[in-house]
Design a protein around this motif. Structure first.
Motif, mmCIF file in Angstrom:
data_model
loop_
_atom_site.group_PDB
_atom_site.id
_atom_site.type_symbol
_atom_site.label_atom_id
_atom_site.label_comp_id
_atom_site.label_asym_id
_atom_site.label_seq_id
_atom_site.Cartn_x
_atom_site.Cartn_y
_atom_site.Cartn_z
ATOM 1 N N UNK A 1 0.730 -1.195 -0.079
ATOM 2 C CA UNK A 1 -0.005 -0.021 -0.135
ATOM 3 C C UNK A 1 0.886 1.170 -0.153
ATOM 4 N N UNK A 2 0.325 2.305 0.425
ATOM 5 C CA UNK A 2 1.060 3.532 0.435
ATOM 6 C C UNK A 2 1.804 3.772 2.089
ATOM 7 N N UNK A 3 2.936 4.450 1.873
ATOM 8 C CA UNK A 3 3.598 5.016 3.075
ATOM 9 C C UNK A 3 2.343 5.578 4.041
ATOM 10 N N UNK A 4 2.631 4.888 5.407
ATOM 11 C CA UNK A 4 1.692 5.674 6.406
ATOM 12 C C UNK A 4 0.579 4.867 6.473
ATOM 13 N N UNK A 5 0.025 3.826 5.657
ATOM 14 C CA UNK A 5 -0.984 3.084 5.710
ATOM 15 C C UNK A 5 -0.942 1.752 6.481
ATOM 16 N N UNK A 6 0.224 1.437 6.998
ATOM 17 C CA UNK A 6 0.301 0.084 7.436
ATOM 18 C C UNK A 6 -0.245 -0.128 8.800
ATOM 19 N N UNK A 7 -0.454 0.863 9.708
ATOM 20 C CA UNK A 7 -1.140 0.668 10.869
ATOM 21 C C UNK A 7 -2.631 0.249 10.765
ATOM 22 N N UNK A 8 -3.059 1.378 9.858
ATOM 23 C CA UNK A 8 -4.633 1.412 9.420
ATOM 24 C C UNK A 8 -4.819 -0.359 8.852
ATOM 25 N N UNK A 9 -4.147 -0.635 8.079
ATOM 26 C CA UNK A 9 -3.999 -1.764 7.404
ATOM 27 C C UNK A 9 -4.201 -2.895 8.217
ATOM 28 N N UNK A 10 -3.267 -2.841 9.438
ATOM 29 C CA UNK A 10 -2.991 -3.986 10.391
ATOM 30 C C UNK A 10 -4.350 -3.936 11.299
ATOM 31 N N UNK A 11 -4.818 -2.830 11.594
ATOM 32 C CA UNK A 11 -6.161 -2.649 12.364
ATOM 33 C C UNK A 11 -7.363 -2.750 11.615
ATOM 34 N N UNK A 12 -7.342 -2.774 10.424
ATOM 35 C CA UNK A 12 -8.591 -2.603 9.682
ATOM 36 C C UNK A 12 -9.642 -3.851 10.044
ATOM 37 N N UNK A 13 -8.967 -5.180 10.240
ATOM 38 C CA UNK A 13 -9.934 -6.168 10.524
ATOM 39 C C UNK A 13 -9.919 -6.475 11.886
ATOM 40 N N UNK A 14 -9.468 -5.498 12.782
ATOM 41 C CA UNK A 14 -9.235 -6.036 14.284
ATOM 42 C C UNK A 14 -10.541 -6.507 14.824
ATOM 43 N N UNK A 15 -11.764 -5.895 14.308
ATOM 44 C CA UNK A 15 -12.904 -6.322 15.114
ATOM 45 C C UNK A 15 -13.544 -7.626 14.698
ATOM 46 N N UNK A 16 -13.512 -7.999 13.320
ATOM 47 C CA UNK A 16 -13.840 -9.353 13.107
ATOM 48 C C UNK A 16 -12.794 -10.369 13.492
ATOM 49 N N UNK A 17 -11.446 -10.010 13.357
ATOM 50 C CA UNK A 17 -10.379 -10.831 13.858
ATOM 51 C C UNK A 17 -10.816 -11.287 15.137
ATOM 52 N N UNK A 18 -11.094 -10.425 16.085
ATOM 53 C CA UNK A 18 -11.544 -10.707 17.527
ATOM 54 C C UNK A 18 -12.696 -11.823 17.659
ATOM 55 N N UNK A 19 -13.583 -11.563 16.723
ATOM 56 C CA UNK A 19 -14.445 -12.613 16.697
ATOM 57 C C UNK A 19 -14.132 -14.092 16.372
ATOM 58 N N UNK A 20 -13.243 -14.039 15.398
ATOM 59 C CA UNK A 20 -12.701 -15.111 14.518
ATOM 60 C C UNK A 20 -11.750 -15.869 15.505
ATOM 61 N N UNK A 21 -11.317 -15.151 16.525
ATOM 62 C CA UNK A 21 -10.428 -16.101 17.393
ATOM 63 C C UNK A 21 -11.106 -17.017 18.303
ATOM 64 N N UNK A 22 -12.533 -16.638 18.363
ATOM 65 C CA UNK A 22 -13.296 -17.402 19.447
ATOM 66 C C UNK A 22 -13.450 -18.848 19.178
ATOM 67 N N UNK A 23 -13.730 -19.261 17.798
ATOM 68 C CA UNK A 23 -13.871 -20.556 17.601
ATOM 69 C C UNK A 23 -12.822 -21.656 17.814
ATOM 70 N N UNK A 24 -11.537 -20.860 17.839
ATOM 71 C CA UNK A 24 -10.329 -21.515 18.151
ATOM 72 C C UNK A 24 -10.401 -21.884 19.519
ATOM 73 N N UNK A 25 -10.618 -20.989 20.363
ATOM 74 C CA UNK A 25 -10.716 -21.052 21.745
ATOM 75 C C UNK A 25 -11.928 -21.843 22.397
ATOM 76 N N UNK A 26 -12.932 -21.833 21.800
ATOM 77 C CA UNK A 26 -14.046 -22.672 21.961
ATOM 78 C C UNK A 26 -13.900 -24.214 21.596
#
Length: 387
Positions: free
Chosen positions: A232-257
């Motif tokens: 992507x562009x310079x300075x867009x890395x953190x937004x890219x990393x955090x962009x799916x954090x909400x969904x990823x939090x949910x998708x960690x649950x089936x592993x734990x359960x």
């Protein structure tokens, strides 16, 4: 109760048969043990075989060669893999180093990057890790210090990443570094970094609670990375990393359960067969009450996860519910596995017993991918300062 689609049910059946007929026998043949480092050659064989059968990419959208599952189905498939009782189950789905880690990058990666990095991962030819965490940047991820300065057609990277899952067997990393000092999150960029490059060293001489071989530190000393590896562009890395954090939090649950469900199943089997005082320990109220509590908490956590997944699939906002799920599922899973150890007694304390490993692995889940305290902060912020 929310049910997965027929497509997902077919995938779950095929996945279960593959793990039962090929992966578990492989584990026994190679004398693999819970919590021990698994040889990279074996992991690569599992990735390739899973890819051949269509399971390795199953979590991707259809246009990327996946099954195009909704989030309810993704949760069901991920949980089912863990419930098989295979220690290599996450590798069958590429969870630790494969397609699920890079699927969202196709929309921002260049054509060259897709061909050089992303497609080889989907073909099980290369493994990837995500490198963000540093010594002084854990929960405060925007505080990273690893730097990347432009030098002609290259960026020169210096710094150190630690506790990076998948690093010991990864071929390259999606690595975040500071290109705009003093700009905070807006100054962070993402790069594809070949871990065989000059100046890169991966240290994996430690082991986390869940065992050896799956985490490492990435040290960078004057590493020259082609400018075309900027994602992507310079300075867009953190937004890219955090962009799916909400969904990823949910998708960690089936592993734990899945881990909690496996612990429950193992406890039921053990309670039925372990005899003390002339009868199975399942006949003792102290034991069957523990199993009842385990099953009740698991049902509550699974109901919460699938309800949130269904809300997401319906177009709803889950920015509060997703961290709620991660918080509740991680803590409930640990309580369930803790009781499983109690049911197993001395047998549950021995290295090599899956329940002993599950105890350590679920304890980690209350820290990894956002601590319980961070989840509570996010929940409170969403409730008190909505919008």
């Amino acid at each position: 109760m929310i049910e997965p689609s027929e497509k997902a049910k077919d995938i779950i059946a095929g996945l279960g048969a593959f793990i039962r007929d090929e992966i578990i026998p492989l584990e026994k043949q190679e004398n693999l043990e819970w919590g021990e480092a698994h040889p990279r050659e074996i992991l690569r064989d599992v990735w390739k075989r899973s890819c051949e059968l269509g399971f390795y990419n199953v979590m991707l959208p259809e246009d990327l060669g996946g099954a195009g599952l909704n989030v309810v189905d993704l949760c069901a498939v991920k949980e089912s893999a863990i419930l098989t009782g295979s220690m290599l189950a996450p590798h069958v789905l590429g969870e630790l180093s494969g397609p699920p880690r890079i699927g969202h990058l196709f929309r921002v990666a260049s054509g060259v990057q897709v061909e050089k990095f992303l497609q080889p991962v989907c073909r099980a030819e290369k493994a990837v890790c995500f490198a963000l965490t540093e010594a002084e940047a854990g929960s405060d991820a925007s505080a990273i210090k690893t730097s990347a300065r432009r030098d002609g057609d290259f960026y020169v990277l210096d710094g150190a990443k630690r506790y990076i899952s998948g690093a010991p067997y990864a071929d390259f990393a999606v690595l975040l570094a500071v290109t705009g000092p003093g700009s905070g999150a807006a100054g962070i960029s993402a790069f594809f970094v070949d871990l065989k490059s000059s100046g890169v060293r991966v240290e994996s001489d430690y082991q986390v609670m869940s065992g050896a071989g799956s985490h490492g530190n990435i040290l960078l000393d004057n590493v020259r990375v082609p400018a075309q590896n900027l994602l992507g562009e310079e300075g867009a890395g953190f937004k890219l990393a955090m962009g799916r954090i909400t969904l990823n939090r949910l998708l960690h649950c089936p592993t734990m359960l899945g881990m909690a469900g496996l612990a429950l199943n193992l406890s039921i089997d053990y309670a039925r067969t372990r005899v003390q005082f002339g009868k199975p320990i399942a006949m003792f109220q102290a034991v069957n009450h523990m199993i009842a509590d385990m099953a009740t908490e698991l049902h509550a956590a699974r109901s919460m996860m699938f309800a949130t997944a269904a809300l997401n699939d319906a177009g709803g906002d889950i920015k509060v519910q997703a961290p709620m799920c991660k918080l509740f599922a991680s803590e409930a899973a640990f309580r369930i596995v803790d009781r499983a150890v109690q049911v197993h007694g001395g047998a549950g304390l021995i290295r090599g017993n899956p329940v002993e490993w599950l105890f350590r692995a679920t304890r980690m889940m209350r820290v990894l991918t956002g601590t319980s305290e961070i989840q509570r902060n996010t929940i409170a912020k969403g409730l008190l300062m909505p919008g």
